[in-house]
Every structure is written in C-alpha cells, then in structure tokens.
Scaffold this motif. Structure first.
Motif, PDB file in Angstrom:
ATOM      1  N   PRO A 302       0.804  -1.236   0.000  1.00 40.64           N
ATOM      2  CA  PRO A 302       0.000   0.000   0.000  1.00 40.64           C
ATOM      3  C   PRO A 302       0.833   1.280   0.000  1.00 40.64           C
ATOM      4  O   PRO A 302       0.393   2.301  -0.530  1.00 40.64           O
ATOM      5  N   ASP A 303       2.015   1.229   0.591  1.00 38.82           N
ATOM      6  CA  ASP A 303       2.843   2.433   0.683  1.00 38.82           C
ATOM      7  C   ASP A 303       3.842   2.557  -0.461  1.00 38.82           C
ATOM      8  O   ASP A 303       4.324   3.656  -0.743  1.00 38.82           O
ATOM      9  N   PHE A 304       4.149   1.450  -1.109  1.00 42.98           N
ATOM     10  CA  PHE A 304       5.126   1.437  -2.195  1.00 42.98           C
ATOM     11  C   PHE A 304       4.561   0.579  -3.336  1.00 42.98           C
ATOM     12  O   PHE A 304       4.824  -0.625  -3.400  1.00 42.98           O
ATOM     13  N   PRO A 305       3.760   1.161  -4.219  1.00 39.25           N
ATOM     14  CA  PRO A 305       3.045   0.387  -5.239  1.00 39.25           C
ATOM     15  C   PRO A 305       3.941  -0.312  -6.246  1.00 39.25           C
ATOM     16  O   PRO A 305       3.463  -1.179  -6.981  1.00 39.25           O
ATOM     17  N   GLU A 306       5.231   0.024  -6.300  1.00 36.16           N
ATOM     18  CA  GLU A 306       6.135  -0.697  -7.196  1.00 36.16           C
ATOM     19  C   GLU A 306       6.627  -2.007  -6.568  1.00 36.16           C
ATOM     20  O   GLU A 306       7.358  -2.767  -7.190  1.00 36.16           O
ATOM     21  N   VAL A 307       6.194  -2.276  -5.325  1.00 40.94           N
ATOM     22  CA  VAL A 307       6.552  -3.510  -4.626  1.00 40.94           C
ATOM     23  C   VAL A 307       5.341  -4.434  -4.592  1.00 40.94           C
ATOM     24  O   VAL A 307       4.247  -4.032  -4.174  1.00 40.94           O
ATOM     25  N   PHE A 308       5.544  -5.677  -5.017  1.00 39.38           N
ATOM     26  CA  PHE A 308       4.493  -6.689  -5.001  1.00 39.38           C
ATOM     27  C   PHE A 308       4.905  -7.802  -4.035  1.00 39.38           C
ATOM     28  O   PHE A 308       6.082  -8.138  -3.919  1.00 39.38           O
ATOM     29  N   VAL A 309       3.912  -8.365  -3.358  1.00 45.08           N
ATOM     30  CA  VAL A 309       4.179  -9.369  -2.335  1.00 45.08           C
ATOM     31  C   VAL A 309       3.261 -10.554  -2.556  1.00 45.08           C
ATOM     32  O   VAL A 309       2.051 -10.383  -2.789  1.00 45.08           O
ATOM     33  N   LEU A 310       3.802 -11.761  -2.483  1.00 45.56           N
ATOM     34  CA  LEU A 310       2.968 -12.949  -2.579  1.00 45.56           C
ATOM     35  C   LEU A 310       3.636 -14.109  -1.866  1.00 45.56           C
ATOM     36  O   LEU A 310       4.796 -14.037  -1.477  1.00 45.56           O
ATOM     37  N   GLY A 311       2.889 -15.184  -1.714  1.00 42.05           N
ATOM     38  CA  GLY A 311       3.417 -16.364  -1.047  1.00 42.05           C
ATOM     39  C   GLY A 311       3.357 -16.250   0.461  1.00 42.05           C
ATOM     40  O   GLY A 311       2.625 -15.438   1.031  1.00 42.05           O
ATOM     41  N   ASP A 312       4.180 -17.054   1.122  1.00 40.46           N
ATOM     42  CA  ASP A 312       4.098 -17.192   2.566  1.00 40.46           C
ATOM     43  C   ASP A 312       4.403 -15.905   3.320  1.00 40.46           C
ATOM     44  O   ASP A 312       3.925 -15.699   4.434  1.00 40.46           O
ATOM     45  N   VAL A 313       5.219 -15.017   2.748  1.00 40.10           N
ATOM     46  CA  VAL A 313       5.636 -13.822   3.478  1.00 40.10           C
ATOM     47  C   VAL A 313       4.585 -12.716   3.467  1.00 40.10           C
ATOM     48  O   VAL A 313       4.680 -11.763   4.235  1.00 40.10           O
ATOM     49  N   ALA A 314       3.575 -12.833   2.630  1.00 41.62           N
ATOM     50  CA  ALA A 314       2.539 -11.802   2.544  1.00 41.62           C
ATOM     51  C   ALA A 314       1.585 -11.885   3.732  1.00 41.62           C
ATOM     52  O   ALA A 314       1.133 -12.967   4.104  1.00 41.62           O
ATOM     53  N   THR A 318      -5.438 -15.451   4.679  1.00 42.85           N
ATOM     54  CA  THR A 318      -5.727 -16.730   4.049  1.00 42.85           C
ATOM     55  C   THR A 318      -4.599 -17.688   4.368  1.00 42.85           C
ATOM     56  O   THR A 318      -3.527 -17.279   4.829  1.00 42.85           O
ATOM     57  N   SER A 319      -4.812 -18.972   4.147  1.00 45.79           N
ATOM     58  CA  SER A 319      -3.803 -19.976   4.472  1.00 45.79           C
ATOM     59  C   SER A 319      -2.616 -19.878   3.515  1.00 45.79           C
ATOM     60  O   SER A 319      -2.778 -19.593   2.323  1.00 45.79           O
ATOM     61  N   LYS A 320      -1.448 -20.158   4.043  1.00 45.61           N
ATOM     62  CA  LYS A 320      -0.210 -20.076   3.267  1.00 45.61           C
ATOM     63  C   LYS A 320       0.043 -21.419   2.595  1.00 45.61           C
ATOM     64  O   LYS A 320       0.571 -22.359   3.203  1.00 45.61           O
ATOM     65  N   THR A 321      -0.330 -21.517   1.319  1.00 48.34           N
ATOM     66  CA  THR A 321      -0.195 -22.765   0.577  1.00 48.34           C
ATOM     67  C   THR A 321       0.289 -22.497  -0.847  1.00 48.34           C
ATOM     68  O   THR A 321       0.187 -21.373  -1.352  1.00 48.34           O
ATOM     69  N   GLY A 322       0.785 -23.550  -1.479  1.00 50.17           N
ATOM     70  CA  GLY A 322       1.167 -23.442  -2.882  1.00 50.17           C
ATOM     71  C   GLY A 322      -0.025 -23.162  -3.770  1.00 50.17           C
ATOM     72  O   GLY A 322       0.102 -22.497  -4.806  1.00 50.17           O
ATOM     73  N   ALA A 323      -1.190 -23.675  -3.386  1.00 50.13           N
ATOM     74  CA  ALA A 323      -2.399 -23.422  -4.167  1.00 50.13           C
ATOM     75  C   ALA A 323      -2.758 -21.941  -4.145  1.00 50.13           C
ATOM     76  O   ALA A 323      -3.247 -21.393  -5.141  1.00 50.13           O
ATOM     77  N   ALA A 324      -2.523 -21.283  -3.011  1.00 49.01           N
ATOM     78  CA  ALA A 324      -2.753 -19.844  -2.953  1.00 49.01           C
ATOM     79  C   ALA A 324      -1.820 -19.112  -3.911  1.00 49.01           C
ATOM     80  O   ALA A 324      -2.230 -18.190  -4.625  1.00 49.01           O
ATOM     81  N   VAL A 325      -0.560 -19.546  -3.963  1.00 47.62           N
ATOM     82  CA  VAL A 325       0.404 -18.931  -4.879  1.00 47.62           C
ATOM     83  C   VAL A 325      -0.042 -19.094  -6.332  1.00 47.62           C
ATOM     84  O   VAL A 325       0.126 -18.184  -7.152  1.00 47.62           O
ATOM     85  N   ARG A 326      -0.632 -20.230  -6.641  1.00 50.69           N
ATOM     86  CA  ARG A 326      -1.078 -20.471  -8.016  1.00 50.69           C
ATOM     87  C   ARG A 326      -2.094 -19.426  -8.466  1.00 50.69           C
ATOM     88  O   ARG A 326      -2.150 -19.047  -9.651  1.00 50.69           O
ATOM     89  N   LYS A 327      -2.894 -18.917  -7.535  1.00 51.88           N
ATOM     90  CA  LYS A 327      -3.864 -17.871  -7.859  1.00 51.88           C
ATOM     91  C   LYS A 327      -3.291 -16.469  -7.688  1.00 51.88           C
ATOM     92  O   LYS A 327      -3.724 -15.521  -8.352  1.00 51.88           O
ATOM     93  N   GLN A 328      -2.319 -16.324  -6.798  1.00 55.71           N
ATOM     94  CA  GLN A 328      -1.724 -15.009  -6.563  1.00 55.71           C
ATOM     95  C   GLN A 328      -0.795 -14.587  -7.700  1.00 55.71           C
ATOM     96  O   GLN A 328      -0.766 -13.408  -8.074  1.00 55.71           O
ATOM     97  N   ALA A 329      -0.023 -15.541  -8.234  1.00 51.80           N
ATOM     98  CA  ALA A 329       0.988 -15.200  -9.239  1.00 51.80           C
ATOM     99  C   ALA A 329       0.398 -14.512 -10.468  1.00 51.80           C
ATOM    100  O   ALA A 329       0.949 -13.492 -10.924  1.00 51.80           O
TER     101      ALA A 329
END
Length: 412
Positions: A302-314, A318-329
């Motif tokens: 939200p503060d730095f729109p040129e930065v994107f975050v996904l996966g377990d560190v976000a 929601t639950s931290k899973t590979g399936a979530a990454v498949r939709k986030q990517a």
C-alpha cells in the motif's frame, strides 16, 4: 533453450546493479512469477536466491507418512529457473523501498524498477524452548525440514505402543493442514498394523476448531474420532525436554498446563518472516510475525506500489499454501505489467487457497475456500468434502506434475 545466466561468485560493487524486475525468492512464488513474466515477453528479470535445490514441499508430509520418496520432491534449482532470467545466487539482507534497492549478505546492492517479494518464511526452532536441541533425534521429528521427513517415517514404523504427540504452534504457518495430516497418516498405519489401540495419540492445535471452514471441520472431527485421537484445541506446546521426553502443553482457554511424556513427537515450529523483512519498512505493523503488508486484492504494498508481495511472506488473511500462490501469481504479473504500461492495477485476488487434507493412506479431502471461508471447489461435480481415493492420487501424482510442468513454467 539457454539455461539462466547466474552470478556464481558476486563481489560487492559501489554502484547498484539495476534490473527492471527484481524477484527476491526462488521458491514456488518467485519461480512462478518469473516464468509468467518471461512468457509475457519481459527480458530484464533477475531472481535473488542462494539455494541450489528446489523443493516441492507439499510432498514432505507424504514422505513422513511413508508414501513418497524424498527424491520425488526435489529438483536442482538451475533446472527450474526460467531461461532468460538472471540468477543471483545471493541472500537478501535489507531492502530500501525509497531508494528502490535490495542489499545482499555480501554487501552487493541491486536497484529495481519493480520488486517482487517472495522469500518465504523462517522456521523459528527456538520459538519453543527445548525444541531446537531435541528435534532430529530421540523421538522428535518434523516434516517441516526435508532432511527430517524420512526420520518421521522411521519413528512411525518403530512405534508399537506408548504416546505419540503431534503439535502445531500459534500464528500463521505454511500448509496449516500439515500438522494434522501426519497424525492421521500415522494413526492409519498403526491401525493397519493392529497396534493403534496400544498407542495414545494426542493432537495439539492452537485453533478453536479443527478447521476454519465448518464442513471440513466436521469431516476432520469424524476422522479424529475414528482413530481415537485426543484433540487438544486452543492449546500448544510451550516447552520440550528432549532428555526426559516430556512436552509441556498449555491450554490457552484456561491457562492450565500439562506435562506429557511421549515416545514419539512430531513438532511444527513457530514461523515468521525473515528478520531483514520483519525489521524493515515493508513489514505490516499489524503482524506480530513480521509479515509484509500487502493489499489483499492487488497484492501491491500500500505504501510502495512498485513492490508486489505474494506467497508465505505476505500478510494476507488466508492460508499459506502453494495453491494460494497459483492464484496469486497471475494477479501479481497482471498488475505489474499494467503498472509498466501506465495502467491501474485491475487484477484481483479473492483469497483462494487449498488444503489437501490427507486422512488415510489412500484417502483425502480437498478443502478449497476464499477470504470469506466459502468453499470454492475446482471440481464442482465431485464431493471433495468426503474422503476420496481419487483426491489422494491427485495429491500424490497429479499435483507434483502440475507444479513442476505447469506452475514453474508459467502455464498453470
């Protein structure tokens, strides 16, 4: 195809080395985003990660349950990094989102036009007193380390009587169903060996229910009853004495503690963001574990729109899973490309995640849901709230193929 270029022995430089896209993390999220960006035609992409081996971590539970060999879960990192992506074999140590730079452990500095953060999380073995020194021997194992998953299976096979304890810590962890799955696999093995009645099985969970989605919680309650598992809700292991083989279990609802003697114990360590992120300006103040702030739909900071975050560190609800990454990517890639073209971020992530809940040696529930905990089945013509053999085959054989041949190549 040419293999990815790599910097095998980088040396610190005075001036930052610039890349249009810098991806931190070469796990599921980082590789998937890199592959999709390459397929979209971007050329100046660098990926920062020192690991030489890439792991398909969802298979570790089956390794620990004696259902898969460890070698099936790994590939050399050089084989999965997309051709044309520059591989920077270093570890990030700091990020300056104002200067748009990332500093590595060797002191080298990289600048970026867009930054994708996907470094995964850190396992805090010291988060439970006594766990770090006990894990890996004398009856204590964890499927959250690749080298220990085979030891879990050894313990399960050798256990014929006594007490088996399976624990999960409080706070967000990757693959939140894994602490339960190994308990069910162990109990099913003991049942088939005819020794389940001689083994006291205790499952310690910090949540108030077995699963946040009611329909799956009810199914897992029946699974636990079938195996005679003692479920301790709103509880967690707060101390471990490996020499005495005792674990202190604290009931957070009442404040009471109990000391259990165990013959085998499967522990899941507390988890948090890497320290350099947790202590940095991108961490979400609302996350006690240091996870990175991200818009829950666009996955931009939200503060730095040129930065994107996904996966377990976000820091996402929601639950931290590979399936979530498949939709986030795909959302990250679409919004990153939109920004490069001067357009607003229009792609949206709805919180989809999936937990393949193995309940027996050839049975599985497939729990799929969104931010609102609404079931979002990928197979609406199948009842995946019931234990199914076909879902187990999907877990064991179908999903690894989709991962290595689909996700990591930007195709799924």
């Amino acid at each position: 195809m040419t293999r990815p270029a790599a910097d095998p022995d980088p040396a610190p430089t005075a001036a930052p080395v610039h890349h249009q896209i810098l991806i931190v993390g070469g796990g599921t999220a980082g590789i998937t985003v890199a592959a999709r960006l390459r397929r979209a035609g971007l050329r100046d992409i660098a990926l920062l990660d020192p690991a030489e081996t890439h792991w398909y971590q969802p298979l570790w539970t089956l390794v620990g349950g004696g259902q898969a060999p460890l070698r099936a879960a790994l590939r050399p990192q050089a084989e999965v990094i997309p051709p044309g992506v520059r591989w920077l074999r270093e570890r990030a140590s700091a990020v300056d989102p104002v200067a748009r730079t990332v500093t590595t452990a060797t002191g080298r500095v990289y600048s970026y036009g867009r930054l994708v953060l996907a470094p995964g999380l850190s396992l805090d073995w010291d988060g439970v007193p006594g766990l770090a020194s006990a894990v890996g021997h004398d009856g204590v194992s964890s499927n959250y380390r690749a080298d220990l998953a085979p030891y879990t299976w050894d313990l399960i096979r050798r256990t014929r009587r006594g007490t088996a304890v399976f624990t999960m810590p409080s706070g967000p962890v990757k693959c939140g169903g894994a602490p339960q799955k190994i308990a069910y696999l162990a109990a099913d093995y003991w049942r088939k060996r005819g020794v389940l009645g001689a083994i006291r099985t205790v499952l310690v969970l910090p949540e108030s229910t077995l699963f946040k989605v009611p329909v799956f919680s009810r199914a897992l309650e029946e699974t636990a009853r079938r195996y005679g598992i003692e479920v301790r809700l709103q509880s967690e292991m707060t101390r471990l004495n490996g020499a005495e083989r005792t674990a202190v279990i604290t009931d957070h609802a009442t404040g009471r503690t109990e000391t259990l003697h165990y013959d085998m114990l499967h522990a899941v360590p507390p988890q948090r963001a890497p320290q350099w992120l947790a202590d940095g300006p991108l961490a979400d103040p609302g996350s006690p574990h240091g996870y990175v702030k991200a818009d829950r739909h666009t996955l931009q900071h939200p503060d730095f729109p040129e930065v994107f975050v996904l996966g377990d560190v976000a820091h996402l609800p929601t639950s931290k899973t590979g399936a979530a990454v498949r939709k986030q990517a795909p959302v990250v890639v679409a919004n990153l490309l939109a920004g490069l073209r001067g357009r607003p971020a229009a792609a949206r992530y709805d919180g989809y995640t999936s937990c393949p809940l193995v309940t027996a040696r050839n049975k599985m529930l497939l729990a799929e849901f969104d931010y609102d905990l609404r079931p979002t089945p990928s197979f609406p013509f199948l009842d995946t709230t019931k234990e199914r053999t076909d879902m187990w085959f999907l877990k064991r054989y179908g999903l690894p193929q989709m991962y290595f041949q689909g996700m990591l190549k930007g195709r799924a």
